[in-house]
Design a protein around this motif. Sequence first.
Motif, PDB file in Angstrom:
ATOM      1  N   SER A 408       0.843  -1.299  -0.087  1.00 44.49           N
ATOM      2  CA  SER A 408       0.139  -0.071   0.036  1.00 44.49           C
ATOM      3  C   SER A 408       0.850   1.252   0.077  1.00 44.49           C
ATOM      4  O   SER A 408       0.587   2.281  -0.539  1.00 44.49           O
ATOM      5  N   VAL A 411       2.368   2.062  -3.488  1.00 47.20           N
ATOM      6  CA  VAL A 411       1.589   2.752  -4.230  1.00 47.20           C
ATOM      7  C   VAL A 411       1.334   4.279  -3.871  1.00 47.20           C
ATOM      8  O   VAL A 411       1.453   4.947  -4.653  1.00 47.20           O
ATOM      9  N   PHE A 419      -1.784   4.469  -9.150  1.00 51.40           N
ATOM     10  CA  PHE A 419      -3.315   4.088  -9.378  1.00 51.40           C
ATOM     11  C   PHE A 419      -3.463   3.285 -10.647  1.00 51.40           C
ATOM     12  O   PHE A 419      -4.428   2.674 -11.115  1.00 51.40           O
ATOM     13  N   ILE A 420      -2.788   3.834 -11.725  1.00 53.56           N
ATOM     14  CA  ILE A 420      -2.572   3.694 -13.034  1.00 53.56           C
ATOM     15  C   ILE A 420      -1.846   2.030 -13.146  1.00 53.56           C
ATOM     16  O   ILE A 420      -0.785   1.740 -12.781  1.00 53.56           O
ATOM     17  N   GLU A 421      -2.713   1.086 -14.034  1.00 58.52           N
ATOM     18  CA  GLU A 421      -2.294  -0.312 -14.014  1.00 58.52           C
ATOM     19  C   GLU A 421      -0.824  -0.220 -14.682  1.00 58.52           C
ATOM     20  O   GLU A 421       0.080  -1.169 -14.308  1.00 58.52           O
ATOM     21  N   ALA A 426       0.387  -1.251  -8.921  1.00 63.15           N
ATOM     22  CA  ALA A 426      -0.982  -1.765  -8.379  1.00 63.15           C
ATOM     23  C   ALA A 426      -1.005  -3.244  -8.282  1.00 63.15           C
ATOM     24  O   ALA A 426      -1.723  -3.810  -7.585  1.00 63.15           O
ATOM     25  N   TYR A 429       0.059  -4.504  -5.018  1.00 59.89           N
ATOM     26  CA  TYR A 429      -0.975  -4.219  -3.959  1.00 59.89           C
ATOM     27  C   TYR A 429      -2.179  -5.510  -3.984  1.00 59.89           C
ATOM     28  O   TYR A 429      -2.601  -6.021  -3.130  1.00 59.89           O
ATOM     29  N   ARG A 430      -2.490  -5.705  -5.423  1.00 59.28           N
ATOM     30  CA  ARG A 430      -3.503  -6.771  -5.669  1.00 59.28           C
ATOM     31  C   ARG A 430      -3.027  -8.106  -5.193  1.00 59.28           C
ATOM     32  O   ARG A 430      -3.640  -9.030  -4.842  1.00 59.28           O
ATOM     33  N   ASP A 431      -1.780  -8.549  -5.795  1.00 61.80           N
ATOM     34  CA  ASP A 431      -1.274  -9.496  -5.612  1.00 61.80           C
ATOM     35  C   ASP A 431      -1.098 -10.018  -4.101  1.00 61.80           C
ATOM     36  O   ASP A 431      -1.469 -11.126  -3.535  1.00 61.80           O
TER      37      ASP A 431
ATOM     38  N   HIS B 254      -6.266   3.514 -17.480  1.00 60.83           N
ATOM     39  CA  HIS B 254      -6.602   1.998 -17.005  1.00 60.83           C
ATOM     40  C   HIS B 254      -6.107   2.101 -15.765  1.00 60.83           C
ATOM     41  O   HIS B 254      -5.142   1.680 -15.348  1.00 60.83           O
ATOM     42  N   LYS B 433      -8.226   2.838  -2.703  1.00 66.24           N
ATOM     43  CA  LYS B 433      -6.841   3.005  -2.765  1.00 66.24           C
ATOM     44  C   LYS B 433      -6.393   4.203  -3.310  1.00 66.24           C
ATOM     45  O   LYS B 433      -5.538   5.153  -3.126  1.00 66.24           O
TER      46      LYS B 433
END
Lengths: 596, 596
Positions: A408, A411, A419-421, A426, A429-431, B254, B433
């Motif tokens: 976190s 990011v 926040f942009i993939e 990001a 953070y998701r993983d 994105h 986030k």
Amino acid sequence: MSYKAPVKDMLFNIEHLANIAEIAKIPGFEDAGLDTAQAVLEEAAKFNEGVLDPLNREGDINPSSWKDGVVTATKGFKEAFKLFTEGGWQGLQHPVDFGGQGLPKTIGSVCGEMQNSANLSFALCPLLSDGAIEALLTAGSDELKATYLENLVSGKWTGTMNLTEPQAGSDLAMVRSRAEPLPDGTYKVFGTKIFITWGEHDMAENIVHLVLARVQGAPEGVKGISLFVVPKFMVNKDGSLGARNDVHCVSIEHKMGIKASPTAVLQYGDHGGAIGYLVGQENRGLEYMFIMMNAARYGVGVQGIAIAERAYQKAVQFSKDRVQSRPVDGSIAASAPIIHHPDVKRMLMTMRSYIEGCRALASVAASAYDAAHHHPDAQVRKDNQTFYEFMVPLVKGYSTEMSLEVTSLAVQVHGGMGFIEETGVAQYYRDAKILTIYEGTTAIQANDLVGRKTSRDGGATGKALAAQIEATEAELAKSGTPHALAMAKRLKAAREAFVDVVNFVAGNTKASPNAVFAGSVPYLMLTGNLMAGWQMARSLLVAQEQLAAGNDAAFMQAKITTARFYADHHLAKIPGTRDSIVEGAECVTALALESF
Amino acid sequence: MSYKAPVKDMLFNIEHLANIAEIAKIPGFEDAGLDTAQAVLEEAAKFNEGVLDPLNREGDINPSSWKDGVVTATKGFKEAFKLFTEGGWQGLQHPVDFGGQGLPKTIGSVCGEMQNSANLSFALCPLLSDGAIEALLTAGSDELKATYLENLVSGKWTGTMNLTEPQAGSDLAMVRSRAEPLPDGTYKVFGTKIFITWGEHDMAENIVHLVLARVQGAPEGVKGISLFVVPKFMVNKDGSLGARNDVHCVSIEHKMGIKASPTAVLQYGDHGGAIGYLVGQENRGLEYMFIMMNAARYGVGVQGIAIAERAYQKAVQFSKDRVQSRPVDGSIAASAPIIHHPDVKRMLMTMRSYIEGCRALASVAASAYDAAHHHPDAQVRKDNQTFYEFMVPLVKGYSTEMSLEVTSLAVQVHGGMGFIEETGVAQYYRDAKILTIYEGTTAIQANDLVGRKTSRDGGATGKALAAQIEATEAELAKSGTPHALAMAKRLKAAREAFVDVVNFVAGNTKASPNAVFAGSVPYLMLTGNLMAGWQMARSLLVAQEQLAAGNDAAFMQAKITTARFYADHHLAKIPGTRDSIVEGAECVTALALESF
């Protein structure tokens, strides 16, 4: 970004905290000294940086895919897995007898960290194979070992763990998959298993599923669960592959992260029954599964460190590149790279200190594992086993929870770009969010810490650890430097708070289970924090000595600073957590259900 | 899941903490008493639950899309926005003169919470329009007001904020967009703006961009920035729409979350110059933009509360449905809904107490805003303005940071199911986030708290607040119940720690800026925690009285329990945070840059 393995920090731990010189005195590990560790780590760094890292983002963008029961891994993964097996990486910690390299976990576990930093989704596949190998080594018959181990150790085949069913997650008592004994001693297995990581894929010739199921007539609950080997393809006497077994992947999940690792729903026995082979004895499946799970739990803890390290590196890189605003101290009279801003440094130091603390703890635990399994002296084995078992829920629970905070912050350091993939951070953070869940949620780790590791021995292990920590405090006091004294102060307050909590837990688990379990996760977090902080305190002492001896001043200075940061920013939280646990249980469980 | 607006908790705050009866005494707000609040909230609940909530997941799966410069909102959004405007929701807090309903923020802000709980991506669009409206009301010429306000207030048109450029994020001194004055008093605007939320879409007839740019020859830095209105379509004298202006959306991002809200890259002046109208005076743009930003920052804080509430509700629902394992206290002799497990309750109580604390704080701040803007007494206005301005960075920073923890816990309660996108809770984790980043990162809020809100007045505002908190402690002591006494103990320790930190910050910002800013975010978190906890303490006192009066026993009992939980689990952290700030600054900034 490209990942760079933190070989120097890993070797510092291996040499000074995990005492590899002692491990290398154990018969069988004579060649596994510091030089070997260094050579292996450098080779591992090369492989993981060069082969696995470049596939990490690709796996997020183009996850493994399912079509008509066939799962195709992300492009490039199959080739990378071939290189992985050719390099002998799967067999690093496994016995020479089955083609492994027989290295201690003290070395192997940091290679695991590198794999997971480079590519978490990829590294899950060998992590699961490791678990299957451990289970077969411990409980498998000679025939099962002969049939499966060599190919699992080489990585020609991979392994899986099949516990979860739709109604049975943390609660394995509810497993419904069943096994019918056949006259030839094999079984027919039926049932649905979900959340099976790398449960189907095209990277290996065969997949060896380790499956929990109930034999007909077995007792209810966890005492009626048995463990079976169910291969994807049957194995002929000569070792060649035979017919397809009746286990099929009916779908894979659409997940928030670790997208390249296929999470399979496996259907057993829809076409007459999947042939399974009993591992060990009937109804002892949970016990064997715990062998796999303990290996896997440690491994998932290392995943937490690994993803945090990757996220930290990316944040450092960005903060050195991104120019924005003048430093508050006026040291630069123009907009400067954001790493010059104190709050960015605070975020980076928070990340760094968490990672170094957790890595040190994992390293020390790995060394205890090696001694527990291989030391010639029975008492030494026993003591180390106790130490290791206490640390496993902490390595798993604390390292993964900290990875949520670290990813976190990573990011956050990136600001809007984070926040942009396309930026890539990001993904971490998701993983990371799966890590506090699979192989037992943080609460399940905390139950283990409360029940098996604290209440069962009346808090004896915890208090013995506290005594060791007190000895470290004395060393810090003796050193007398401002950093050592500051560390000693925080460590003492934290250790005293810990002892309070151990007494609270040991004294109340039976009489007031709600009060104790209301604080179980805070207890785990407090203890993980303390144990990692203790290793940072030991690191500080080592670094001071090394600095005095003129060794690698920049590294040692950074270690001291990081340890001190750990003390003032992480250990400082512990007395407050103690209060929440010991004085704050009442209102955790007081609310009426209908008021939620 | 379906969202259910927490109307009862909102009204509790509005009545007992925000003292709506006092607000209703202010000229212009005579009709805005508790009955009006209740009627509006019930209507808002109906709209948001019925219209916006069902579109939330759809927006995540099928984000707004870009093609050839045209952005099409997720299916259903345009129709929902029409209903939103027809219901008069855009104008709730805006002046009757321009078609608004002229309600106080005390009522309007909780309607904002509902919108954001129901659909964060959607609600961003009116949130940005609110900011544009506030800026025009404050600094716009009569002509600009006449041309734009009515349609913005009705929602026929929407507004945007254009600050960020690729090289200028937090650092607005680096804005390069430029404006050339034309003989007729208008300007031609040129430049690239990024991260423009709802910067292009098909939900409204026109989009009113508020744009920061430099007039030729303006001073360097933030003192040379002006604010312009740049409409997407030119507006004719009769109010009808004219030609397309030279502002074009060249792409949308994105993103990890809030996918339904298009985040636009806007190109100004690529075809000769976009016509812009100066707002207020040249070079005062940043000052005006701060008006929008302060409104928007408060609004983003409410978004944190809103997404946390939604996540909490989903976690509660799951934990009542999901059956897994027996309760540790033996109260149920079979596997039970997981809400019976103490750690699940701990997670839910953590979420609930954070949300209620932050909601109460936001409510009290809203009431101060109303008094600051509308009270007939100048001193009352001034005092309330000071209070409100102190609270804005806390509402923004603390509520959004807590939303990260709450949405993470919501995933955690769901176990493995939480990581599967179809479950829906992962969306909240991803959506949340952005909240700690946009409208000023948490560090930017902390800079505001340190600089403008603490150092500037030598800590006077902070210490005045501490005195008010001390008065609440005295009331708690007087009440004398065990819960009140426990709360008083934690509140006192927290308040004393806060005063230490205020003295540290006020005393060292100039002499040791690095040391102060090293602890700026921890200071913000500590202060947000304390101020929310203070409101929970006040709530506890109110709830005890109401309980004694026989009013709504279940609700009041739950409020007391939740307040007590807040004390023991959140306020208890504050003394440790004080230590980190006051004693732990040294090692934040000590590491050599090359050691990172």
